[in-house]
Design a protein around this motif. Structure first.
Motif, PDB file in Angstrom:
ATOM      1  N   LYS A 110      29.039  -5.404  36.903  1.00  0.00           N
ATOM      2  CA  LYS A 110      29.698  -6.107  35.627  1.00  0.00           C
ATOM      3  C   LYS A 110      30.453  -7.802  36.695  1.00  0.00           C
ATOM      4  CE  LYS A 110      31.545  -1.743  34.109  1.00  0.00           C
ATOM      5  NZ  LYS A 110      32.979  -1.354  34.280  1.00  0.00           N
ATOM      6  N   GLU A 111      30.701  -7.601  37.684  1.00  0.00           N
ATOM      7  CA  GLU A 111      30.395  -9.582  38.425  1.00  0.00           C
ATOM      8  C   GLU A 111      28.925 -10.008  38.271  1.00  0.00           C
ATOM      9  OE1 GLU A 111      31.707 -11.859  41.955  1.00  0.00           O
ATOM     10  OE2 GLU A 111      31.492  -9.636  42.538  1.00  0.00           O
ATOM     11  N   LEU A 112      28.256  -9.763  38.672  1.00  0.00           N
ATOM     12  CA  LEU A 112      26.427 -10.125  38.520  1.00  0.00           C
ATOM     13  C   LEU A 112      25.946 -10.311  37.359  1.00  0.00           C
ATOM     14  CD1 LEU A 112      25.530  -7.940  41.383  1.00  0.00           C
ATOM     15  CD2 LEU A 112      25.760 -10.885  41.980  1.00  0.00           C
ATOM     16  N   LEU A 113      26.439  -9.555  36.258  1.00  0.00           N
ATOM     17  CA  LEU A 113      25.892  -9.176  34.583  1.00  0.00           C
ATOM     18  C   LEU A 113      27.152 -10.486  34.370  1.00  0.00           C
ATOM     19  CD1 LEU A 113      24.803  -8.140  33.078  1.00  0.00           C
ATOM     20  CD2 LEU A 113      26.009  -6.811  32.013  1.00  0.00           C
ATOM     21  N   GLY A 114      27.953 -10.877  34.886  1.00  0.00           N
ATOM     22  CA  GLY A 114      29.104 -12.218  34.313  1.00  0.00           C
ATOM     23  C   GLY A 114      28.713 -13.499  34.760  1.00  0.00           C
ATOM     24  N   MET A 115      27.321 -13.292  35.753  1.00  0.00           N
ATOM     25  CA  MET A 115      26.912 -14.216  36.308  1.00  0.00           C
ATOM     26  C   MET A 115      26.042 -15.012  35.458  1.00  0.00           C
ATOM     27  SD  MET A 115      27.838 -13.593  40.198  1.00  0.00           S
ATOM     28  CE  MET A 115      26.766 -15.440  40.654  1.00  0.00           C
ATOM     29  N   ILE A 116      25.444 -14.165  34.907  1.00  0.00           N
ATOM     30  CA  ILE A 116      24.098 -14.931  33.686  1.00  0.00           C
ATOM     31  C   ILE A 116      24.126 -15.825  33.427  1.00  0.00           C
ATOM     32  CG2 ILE A 116      22.788 -12.464  34.699  1.00  0.00           C
ATOM     33  CD1 ILE A 116      23.092 -11.824  31.849  1.00  0.00           C
ATOM     34  N   SER A 117      25.160 -15.878  32.742  1.00  0.00           N
ATOM     35  CA  SER A 117      25.392 -17.336  32.341  1.00  0.00           C
ATOM     36  C   SER A 117      25.762 -18.478  32.297  1.00  0.00           C
ATOM     37  CB  SER A 117      26.246 -17.162  30.487  1.00  0.00           C
ATOM     38  OG  SER A 117      27.368 -16.855  30.760  1.00  0.00           O
ATOM     39  N   ASN A 118      26.664 -17.924  33.724  1.00  0.00           N
ATOM     40  CA  ASN A 118      26.708 -19.482  35.497  1.00  0.00           C
ATOM     41  C   ASN A 118      25.704 -19.812  34.976  1.00  0.00           C
ATOM     42  OD1 ASN A 118      27.574 -20.571  37.796  1.00  0.00           O
ATOM     43  ND2 ASN A 118      28.724 -19.042  37.527  1.00  0.00           N
ATOM     44  N   PRO A 119      26.543 -21.389  35.142  1.00  0.00           N
ATOM     45  CA  PRO A 119      25.697 -22.774  35.140  1.00  0.00           C
ATOM     46  C   PRO A 119      25.115 -22.855  36.243  1.00  0.00           C
ATOM     47  CG  PRO A 119      27.318 -24.094  34.145  1.00  0.00           C
ATOM     48  CD  PRO A 119      27.023 -22.223  34.128  1.00  0.00           C
ATOM     49  N   ASP A 120      24.900 -22.592  37.903  1.00  0.00           N
ATOM     50  CA  ASP A 120      25.001 -22.415  39.095  1.00  0.00           C
ATOM     51  C   ASP A 120      23.976 -20.803  39.386  1.00  0.00           C
ATOM     52  OD1 ASP A 120      26.541 -23.760  39.628  1.00  0.00           O
ATOM     53  OD2 ASP A 120      28.283 -22.426  40.841  1.00  0.00           O
ATOM     54  N   VAL A 121      23.525 -20.092  38.146  1.00  0.00           N
ATOM     55  CA  VAL A 121      22.654 -19.383  37.616  1.00  0.00           C
ATOM     56  C   VAL A 121      21.254 -19.604  37.766  1.00  0.00           C
ATOM     57  CG1 VAL A 121      21.628 -16.779  37.444  1.00  0.00           C
ATOM     58  CG2 VAL A 121      24.423 -16.965  38.312  1.00  0.00           C
TER      59      VAL A 121
END
Length: 183
Positions: A110-121
């Motif tokens: 769930k944390e990884l899924l939340g990261m997909i819109s993160n600018p770093d990713v």
């Protein structure tokens, strides 16, 4: 880097079945050839102006950044979903299911899924895709073999004999343990 000083970079996208072939063969050969295999999730659409795997590849990039020990298993599960079981890999539920099947704990997934819109990713995926393009990539898979600090780019999943020759190694076919000579 492997003790031999030989590095192979595989630039891939899970939407590409040819990337899957290259991925599986290189995962099998990393110990046979004693090479450091660096998995480089990229975005095929960024090279070919297509779409379809952006969310999945952002997810794999987040895995690479946060839990790199799962990059191989998550990538393999996404290929299994799209190319072996004809399942969707564009929906969040599908990404979570793939992560779960790959052994990622639900709270991490769930944390990884939340990261997909993160600018770093997003930037990491773009950077990796740009690096593939700088090597001359126009599609995927792209395998960059570094020998003595010199990069050699190979496109496609049918260049393993040439890669083996460059590495001064033997090519035993796509499944080395089945075809390795017996002593």
């Amino acid at each position: 880097m492997a003790a031999s000083g030989k590095l192979l970079e595989l630039f891939y996208d899970v939407v590409s079945p040819y990337s899957w072939l290259a991925f599986e063969v290189l995962c099998r050969y990393r110990n046979v050839w004693n090479v450091d295999l660096r998995l480089r999730p990229g975005f095929l659409g960024g090279l070919m102006n297509l779409s379809g795997s952006l969310q999945a590849m952002r997810f794999v990039t987040a895995v690479e950044m946060k839990h790199p020990e799962f990059v191989e298993s998550v990538s393999r599960e996404l290929w299994m979903r799209i190319w072996s079981r004809d399942e969707d890999i564009t929906q969040p539920e599908s990404l979570l299911a793939a992560a779960s099947k790959a052994g990622v704990q639900p709270q991490h997934a769930k944390e990884l899924l939340g990261m997909i819109s993160n600018p770093d990713v997003k930037n990491r995926l773009k950077q990796t895709t740009d690096e593939a393009a700088k090597h001359g990539a126009f599609g995927m898979p792209v395998i960059v073999v570094h020998v003595d600090g010199v990069p050699h780019m190979f496109f496609g999943s049918d260049r393993f004999e040439l890669i083996a020759y460059l590495l001064r190694e033997k090519w035993f076919g796509p499944v080395p343990s089945r075809n390795a000579p017996k002593l």
